[in-house]
Design a protein around this motif. Sequence first.
Motif, PDB file in Angstrom:
ATOM      1  N   PRO A 187     -23.291 -18.193 -62.152  1.00 60.28           N
ATOM      2  CA  PRO A 187     -22.504 -18.261 -63.670  1.00 60.28           C
ATOM      3  C   PRO A 187     -22.241 -17.178 -64.160  1.00 60.28           C
ATOM      4  CG  PRO A 187     -24.233 -20.031 -63.275  1.00 60.28           C
ATOM      5  CD  PRO A 187     -24.406 -19.270 -62.050  1.00 60.28           C
ATOM      6  N   GLY A 188     -23.147 -16.280 -64.338  1.00 57.76           N
ATOM      7  CA  GLY A 188     -23.147 -14.865 -64.858  1.00 57.76           C
ATOM      8  C   GLY A 188     -22.017 -14.065 -64.056  1.00 57.76           C
ATOM      9  N   TYR A 189     -22.077 -13.888 -62.780  1.00 55.97           N
ATOM     10  CA  TYR A 189     -20.955 -13.556 -62.063  1.00 55.97           C
ATOM     11  C   TYR A 189     -19.413 -14.124 -62.336  1.00 55.97           C
ATOM     12  CZ  TYR A 189     -18.257 -11.193 -58.329  1.00 55.97           C
ATOM     13  OH  TYR A 189     -17.372 -10.677 -57.659  1.00 55.97           O
ATOM     14  N   MET A 190     -19.431 -15.280 -62.332  1.00 54.52           N
ATOM     15  CA  MET A 190     -18.208 -16.049 -62.865  1.00 54.52           C
ATOM     16  C   MET A 190     -17.770 -15.644 -64.210  1.00 54.52           C
ATOM     17  SD  MET A 190     -17.459 -17.307 -60.045  1.00 54.52           S
ATOM     18  CE  MET A 190     -15.911 -18.398 -60.629  1.00 54.52           C
ATOM     19  N   LEU A 191     -18.454 -15.484 -65.217  1.00 51.80           N
ATOM     20  CA  LEU A 191     -18.140 -15.049 -66.250  1.00 51.80           C
ATOM     21  C   LEU A 191     -17.619 -13.713 -66.473  1.00 51.80           C
ATOM     22  CD1 LEU A 191     -18.514 -15.670 -69.529  1.00 51.80           C
ATOM     23  CD2 LEU A 191     -20.646 -14.806 -69.565  1.00 51.80           C
ATOM     24  N   ALA A 206     -22.346  10.310 -59.778  1.00 53.47           N
ATOM     25  CA  ALA A 206     -23.391   9.143 -60.039  1.00 53.47           C
ATOM     26  C   ALA A 206     -24.081   9.624 -61.390  1.00 53.47           C
ATOM     27  CB  ALA A 206     -24.097   8.749 -58.994  1.00 53.47           C
ATOM     28  N   GLY A 207     -24.475  10.791 -61.611  1.00 53.44           N
ATOM     29  CA  GLY A 207     -25.212  10.975 -62.613  1.00 53.44           C
ATOM     30  C   GLY A 207     -24.620  11.146 -63.992  1.00 53.44           C
ATOM     31  N   ILE A 208     -23.319  11.342 -63.797  1.00 53.68           N
ATOM     32  CA  ILE A 208     -22.537  11.484 -65.147  1.00 53.68           C
ATOM     33  C   ILE A 208     -22.151   9.729 -65.495  1.00 53.68           C
ATOM     34  CG2 ILE A 208     -19.998  11.717 -65.845  1.00 53.68           C
ATOM     35  CD1 ILE A 208     -20.074  14.221 -63.987  1.00 53.68           C
ATOM     36  N   ILE A 209     -21.937   8.941 -64.506  1.00 50.56           N
ATOM     37  CA  ILE A 209     -22.095   7.524 -64.587  1.00 50.56           C
ATOM     38  C   ILE A 209     -23.200   6.957 -65.483  1.00 50.56           C
ATOM     39  CG2 ILE A 209     -21.619   5.220 -63.512  1.00 50.56           C
ATOM     40  CD1 ILE A 209     -19.095   6.925 -63.744  1.00 50.56           C
ATOM     41  N   SER A 210     -24.305   7.048 -64.813  1.00 50.40           N
ATOM     42  CA  SER A 210     -25.298   6.887 -65.565  1.00 50.40           C
ATOM     43  C   SER A 210     -25.632   7.284 -66.681  1.00 50.40           C
ATOM     44  CB  SER A 210     -26.939   7.123 -64.661  1.00 50.40           C
ATOM     45  OG  SER A 210     -26.662   6.438 -63.405  1.00 50.40           O
ATOM     46  N   VAL A 211     -25.558   8.632 -67.026  1.00 45.56           N
ATOM     47  CA  VAL A 211     -25.687   9.284 -68.503  1.00 45.56           C
ATOM     48  C   VAL A 211     -24.583   8.562 -69.408  1.00 45.56           C
ATOM     49  CG1 VAL A 211     -25.459  11.231 -69.861  1.00 45.56           C
ATOM     50  CG2 VAL A 211     -26.407  11.518 -67.588  1.00 45.56           C
ATOM     51  N   SER A 212     -23.405   8.269 -68.993  1.00 46.93           N
ATOM     52  CA  SER A 212     -22.588   7.690 -69.726  1.00 46.93           C
ATOM     53  C   SER A 212     -22.761   6.391 -70.055  1.00 46.93           C
ATOM     54  CB  SER A 212     -21.050   7.864 -69.211  1.00 46.93           C
ATOM     55  OG  SER A 212     -20.743   8.938 -68.793  1.00 46.93           O
ATOM     56  N   ARG A 213     -23.160   5.610 -69.363  1.00 46.57           N
ATOM     57  CA  ARG A 213     -23.593   4.032 -69.362  1.00 46.57           C
ATOM     58  C   ARG A 213     -24.758   4.107 -70.246  1.00 46.57           C
ATOM     59  NH1 ARG A 213     -26.108   0.203 -64.731  1.00 46.57           N
ATOM     60  NH2 ARG A 213     -26.427  -0.757 -66.664  1.00 46.57           N
ATOM     61  N   THR A 214     -25.620   4.995 -69.928  1.00 43.12           N
ATOM     62  CA  THR A 214     -26.990   4.881 -70.750  1.00 43.12           C
ATOM     63  C   THR A 214     -26.593   5.119 -72.193  1.00 43.12           C
ATOM     64  OG1 THR A 214     -28.215   5.552 -68.787  1.00 43.12           O
ATOM     65  CG2 THR A 214     -29.260   5.834 -71.048  1.00 43.12           C
ATOM     66  N   VAL A 215     -25.835   6.241 -72.721  1.00 44.03           N
ATOM     67  CA  VAL A 215     -25.626   6.544 -73.978  1.00 44.03           C
ATOM     68  C   VAL A 215     -24.766   5.283 -74.593  1.00 44.03           C
ATOM     69  CG1 VAL A 215     -24.043   8.279 -75.291  1.00 44.03           C
ATOM     70  CG2 VAL A 215     -25.840   8.746 -73.248  1.00 44.03           C
ATOM     71  N   LEU A 216     -23.657   5.051 -74.044  1.00 47.60           N
ATOM     72  CA  LEU A 216     -22.751   3.957 -74.491  1.00 47.60           C
ATOM     73  C   LEU A 216     -23.342   2.585 -74.684  1.00 47.60           C
ATOM     74  CD1 LEU A 216     -19.371   4.666 -72.756  1.00 47.60           C
ATOM     75  CD2 LEU A 216     -20.099   5.267 -75.122  1.00 47.60           C
ATOM     76  N   GLN A 217     -24.481   2.258 -73.734  1.00 44.12           N
ATOM     77  CA  GLN A 217     -25.145   0.797 -73.702  1.00 44.12           C
ATOM     78  C   GLN A 217     -26.035   0.997 -74.905  1.00 44.12           C
ATOM     79  OE1 GLN A 217     -26.302  -0.894 -70.137  1.00 44.12           O
ATOM     80  NE2 GLN A 217     -27.948  -1.853 -71.094  1.00 44.12           N
ATOM     81  N   PHE A 232     -15.669  -0.006 -65.892  1.00 43.70           N
ATOM     82  CA  PHE A 232     -17.048   0.404 -66.385  1.00 43.70           C
ATOM     83  C   PHE A 232     -17.405  -0.492 -67.531  1.00 43.70           C
ATOM     84  CE2 PHE A 232     -18.958   3.354 -69.507  1.00 43.70           C
ATOM     85  CZ  PHE A 232     -19.886   3.910 -68.582  1.00 43.70           C
ATOM     86  N   ALA A 233     -16.482  -1.291 -68.212  1.00 46.14           N
ATOM     87  CA  ALA A 233     -16.844  -1.903 -69.225  1.00 46.14           C
ATOM     88  C   ALA A 233     -18.170  -3.091 -68.835  1.00 46.14           C
ATOM     89  CB  ALA A 233     -15.770  -2.787 -70.054  1.00 46.14           C
ATOM     90  N   VAL A 234     -18.179  -3.380 -67.647  1.00 47.35           N
ATOM     91  CA  VAL A 234     -19.155  -4.200 -67.167  1.00 47.35           C
ATOM     92  C   VAL A 234     -20.532  -3.661 -67.450  1.00 47.35           C
ATOM     93  CG1 VAL A 234     -19.384  -3.692 -64.860  1.00 47.35           C
ATOM     94  CG2 VAL A 234     -19.556  -5.998 -65.435  1.00 47.35           C
ATOM     95  N   TYR A 235     -20.723  -2.566 -67.793  1.00 43.76           N
ATOM     96  CA  TYR A 235     -21.917  -1.947 -67.856  1.00 43.76           C
ATOM     97  C   TYR A 235     -22.440  -2.005 -69.292  1.00 43.76           C
ATOM     98  CZ  TYR A 235     -21.761   0.419 -63.252  1.00 43.76           C
ATOM     99  OH  TYR A 235     -21.788   0.680 -61.876  1.00 43.76           O
ATOM    100  N   VAL A 236     -21.536  -2.228 -70.169  1.00 38.92           N
ATOM    101  CA  VAL A 236     -21.852  -2.181 -71.668  1.00 38.92           C
ATOM    102  C   VAL A 236     -21.643  -3.666 -72.376  1.00 38.92           C
ATOM    103  CG1 VAL A 236     -20.991  -1.101 -73.862  1.00 38.92           C
ATOM    104  CG2 VAL A 236     -20.909   0.100 -71.614  1.00 38.92           C
ATOM    105  N   VAL A 237     -20.600  -4.414 -72.007  1.00 39.09           N
ATOM    106  CA  VAL A 237     -20.298  -5.753 -72.772  1.00 39.09           C
ATOM    107  C   VAL A 237     -21.353  -6.518 -72.695  1.00 39.09           C
ATOM    108  CG1 VAL A 237     -18.658  -7.533 -72.821  1.00 39.09           C
ATOM    109  CG2 VAL A 237     -17.934  -5.199 -72.719  1.00 39.09           C
ATOM    110  N   PRO A 238     -21.863  -6.869 -71.320  1.00 36.62           N
ATOM    111  CA  PRO A 238     -22.800  -7.974 -71.264  1.00 36.62           C
ATOM    112  C   PRO A 238     -24.254  -7.695 -72.105  1.00 36.62           C
ATOM    113  CG  PRO A 238     -22.211  -7.507 -69.051  1.00 36.62           C
ATOM    114  CD  PRO A 238     -21.501  -6.299 -70.139  1.00 36.62           C
ATOM    115  N   CYS A 239     -24.402  -6.145 -72.373  1.00 39.09           N
ATOM    116  CA  CYS A 239     -25.743  -5.825 -72.976  1.00 39.09           C
ATOM    117  C   CYS A 239     -25.469  -5.706 -74.654  1.00 39.09           C
ATOM    118  CB  CYS A 239     -26.026  -4.644 -72.567  1.00 39.09           C
ATOM    119  SG  CYS A 239     -26.264  -4.789 -70.512  1.00 39.09           S
ATOM    120  N   LEU A 240     -24.438  -6.049 -75.209  1.00 44.60           N
ATOM    121  CA  LEU A 240     -24.361  -5.832 -76.581  1.00 44.60           C
ATOM    122  C   LEU A 240     -25.281  -6.389 -77.490  1.00 44.60           C
ATOM    123  CD1 LEU A 240     -20.401  -6.520 -77.012  1.00 44.60           C
ATOM    124  CD2 LEU A 240     -21.693  -4.330 -76.770  1.00 44.60           C
ATOM    125  N   VAL A 241     -25.860  -7.329 -77.213  1.00 42.49           N
ATOM    126  CA  VAL A 241     -27.263  -7.903 -77.872  1.00 42.49           C
ATOM    127  C   VAL A 241     -28.349  -8.360 -77.046  1.00 42.49           C
ATOM    128  CG1 VAL A 241     -27.647 -10.034 -79.420  1.00 42.49           C
ATOM    129  CG2 VAL A 241     -25.495  -8.876 -79.616  1.00 42.49           C
TER     130      VAL A 241
END
Length: 315
Positions: A138-142, A85-96, A152-161
């Motif tokens: 609506p956010g979940y449906m999107l 879980a720590g690896i996932i959090s670090v990865s999502r934090t860096v990429l996001q 994993f992309a759900v951690y990054v794509v919604p936060c691009l801007v």
Amino acid sequence: MEEKTINSYYAAKRQTQISNIIFDAIIFLVLAFVVVATVYPFWNTIAISFNDGFDSLKGGIKLWPRKFTWQNYADLFTTDEIFHAGIISVSRTVLQTVFCVYCTAMLAYALSRKEFVLRKPLTSVVVISMYINAGLIPGYMLMKNLHLIGKFAVYVVPCLVDVFNFILVRTYINGLPDSFVESARIDGANEFKIFMQIIMPLIVPSIAMISLFVAVGAWNSWFDTYLFCSNKPELHSLQYVLMSYLQASQNQSSSASDAGSMAVAAAAGSTSSGRTTPISIRSSITVVATLPILVVYPFVQKYFVVGMTIGGVKE
């Protein structure tokens, strides 16, 4: 007459010095109180996290553990789940952080150009989205229609801007002289080259500032894991796992009749793995979740201050 004037001058000077000393003393006392009020709760949390779980139930722990132990952290890191879980959090934090900062800065540069015809209407649309939210369903449906659920992309794509960060960066860019961009265009540079080689180096303070905002938000986030990836253990973030541990510990505590029965069980010969209690595990989780941010913040603090001051002023 002159002697009287000189005496009056020195008397006024001494009175001013005394007033300054009193004022400085009051400011020092106020700041000392603020520091203590800010630091003490976290220091007390650290002390409880290193104290025996059942002993913590007695209360009275202030600055130092009464019965020092590593057992709270040992029980917290008993399985490989916490490390994954720590690896996932670090990865999502860096990429996001990387993608959000880059996309936000690029959008801010595009909508800061006065020659861009659609600059004002597009800016209005972006800013309105900060005040009007479609809601959870609506956010979940999107995310479902984008096939991002359980990925994993759900951690990054919604936060691009991020709109708030977009406003900060655009304000910073508007404060830069237009001569930088104009001279680059005369030399034949295209917009992408201008953005990467001229604008980006000039807005480093604002980039560092919004990077801190995005990184803290990404590191502390757990609700998106609960909403989109709860059935995917391999995508659970550290915050989500720690929250699950805390809820499980609290549920165990509620199943006991009272704190006295827990102490009796401990005295009867409970194992060391059972020495943790909700208060001790909660303190350990708080320290684990907060420590990375405390380590990173001092390195970006100077950029954070500069970005907040210069980014809000336009000449």
